[in-house]
Design a protein around this motif. Structure first.
Motif, mmCIF file in Angstrom:
data_model
loop_
_atom_site.group_PDB
_atom_site.id
_atom_site.type_symbol
_atom_site.label_atom_id
_atom_site.label_comp_id
_atom_site.label_asym_id
_atom_site.label_seq_id
_atom_site.Cartn_x
_atom_site.Cartn_y
_atom_site.Cartn_z
ATOM 1 N N PRO A 50 36.072 39.434 41.970
ATOM 2 C CA PRO A 50 36.380 40.419 40.929
ATOM 3 C C PRO A 50 35.151 41.221 40.483
ATOM 4 C CG PRO A 50 37.418 38.336 40.419
ATOM 5 C CD PRO A 50 36.512 38.108 41.603
ATOM 6 N N ALA A 51 34.001 40.639 40.532
ATOM 7 C CA ALA A 51 32.797 41.352 40.116
ATOM 8 C C ALA A 51 32.428 42.444 41.117
ATOM 9 C CB ALA A 51 31.641 40.382 39.955
ATOM 10 N N ARG A 52 32.905 42.340 42.344
ATOM 11 C CA ARG A 52 32.615 43.348 43.357
ATOM 12 C C ARG A 52 33.469 44.593 43.185
ATOM 13 N NH1 ARG A 52 32.046 39.926 48.962
ATOM 14 N NH2 ARG A 52 30.352 38.600 48.258
ATOM 15 N N LYS A 53 34.549 44.467 42.452
ATOM 16 C CA LYS A 53 35.426 45.613 42.240
ATOM 17 C C LYS A 53 34.753 46.613 41.320
ATOM 18 C CE LYS A 53 39.745 43.095 42.781
ATOM 19 N NZ LYS A 53 40.990 42.692 42.129
ATOM 20 N N GLY A 54 35.167 47.841 41.441
ATOM 21 C CA GLY A 54 34.638 48.876 40.572
ATOM 22 C C GLY A 54 35.075 48.673 39.132
ATOM 23 N N PHE A 55 34.471 49.411 38.238
ATOM 24 C CA PHE A 55 34.755 49.288 36.811
ATOM 25 C C PHE A 55 36.226 49.518 36.517
ATOM 26 C CE2 PHE A 55 35.253 51.386 32.680
ATOM 27 C CZ PHE A 55 34.846 50.350 31.844
ATOM 28 N N TRP A 56 36.773 50.624 37.011
ATOM 29 C CA TRP A 56 38.173 50.961 36.716
ATOM 30 C C TRP A 56 39.130 49.983 37.362
ATOM 31 C CZ3 TRP A 56 38.468 53.592 32.629
ATOM 32 C CH2 TRP A 56 37.537 54.576 32.320
ATOM 33 N N GLN A 57 38.772 49.435 38.519
ATOM 34 C CA GLN A 57 39.620 48.433 39.159
ATOM 35 C C GLN A 57 39.665 47.156 38.315
ATOM 36 O OE1 GLN A 57 37.604 48.178 42.905
ATOM 37 N NE2 GLN A 57 39.070 49.536 43.920
ATOM 38 N N ARG A 58 38.529 46.804 37.718
ATOM 39 C CA ARG A 58 38.513 45.621 36.863
ATOM 40 C C ARG A 58 39.289 45.866 35.569
ATOM 41 N NH1 ARG A 58 32.515 44.528 36.208
ATOM 42 N NH2 ARG A 58 32.279 46.518 37.245
ATOM 43 N N VAL A 59 39.192 47.090 35.039
ATOM 44 C CA VAL A 59 39.883 47.398 33.793
ATOM 45 C C VAL A 59 41.386 47.418 33.977
ATOM 46 C CG1 VAL A 59 40.270 49.217 32.064
ATOM 47 C CG2 VAL A 59 37.942 48.670 32.786
ATOM 48 N N PHE A 60 41.859 48.081 35.052
ATOM 49 C CA PHE A 60 43.295 48.230 35.269
ATOM 50 C C PHE A 60 43.882 47.214 36.235
ATOM 51 C CE2 PHE A 60 41.955 52.521 33.893
ATOM 52 C CZ PHE A 60 42.722 52.576 32.733
ATOM 53 N N GLY A 61 43.042 46.347 36.796
ATOM 54 C CA GLY A 61 43.527 45.266 37.639
ATOM 55 C C GLY A 61 44.101 45.684 38.962
ATOM 56 N N LYS A 62 43.665 46.802 39.494
ATOM 57 C CA LYS A 62 44.190 47.215 40.807
ATOM 58 C C LYS A 62 43.286 46.779 41.900
ATOM 59 C CE LYS A 62 46.877 51.109 39.299
ATOM 60 N NZ LYS A 62 47.242 52.448 39.525
#
Length: 62
Positions: A50-62
């Protein structure tokens, strides 16, 4: 006063330049880049997915 400061600064800089080390050899630079690359790869390998995901991906869970 300004001329004195200019001369003082100039002599200080010249002294620093004459005392400085020679530029690093290409091999030294290559070794440093390889060490930094290994360090970054090691940190990336320890990161959770999960830390590798971008900011918006972490925020919106996509």
């Amino acid at each position: 006063m300004g001329q004195f400061v200019n001369e003082d600064v100039r002599s200080f800089c010249q002294g620093q330049l004459t005392q400085s080390q020679l530029p690093a050899s290409p091999r030294d630079l290559q070794v440093q880049v390889e060490q930094l690359t290994q360090l970054v790869e090691g940190i990336a390998a320890r990161m959770s997915e999960p830390a590798r995901k971008g900011f918006w991906q972490r925020v919106f869970g996509k």
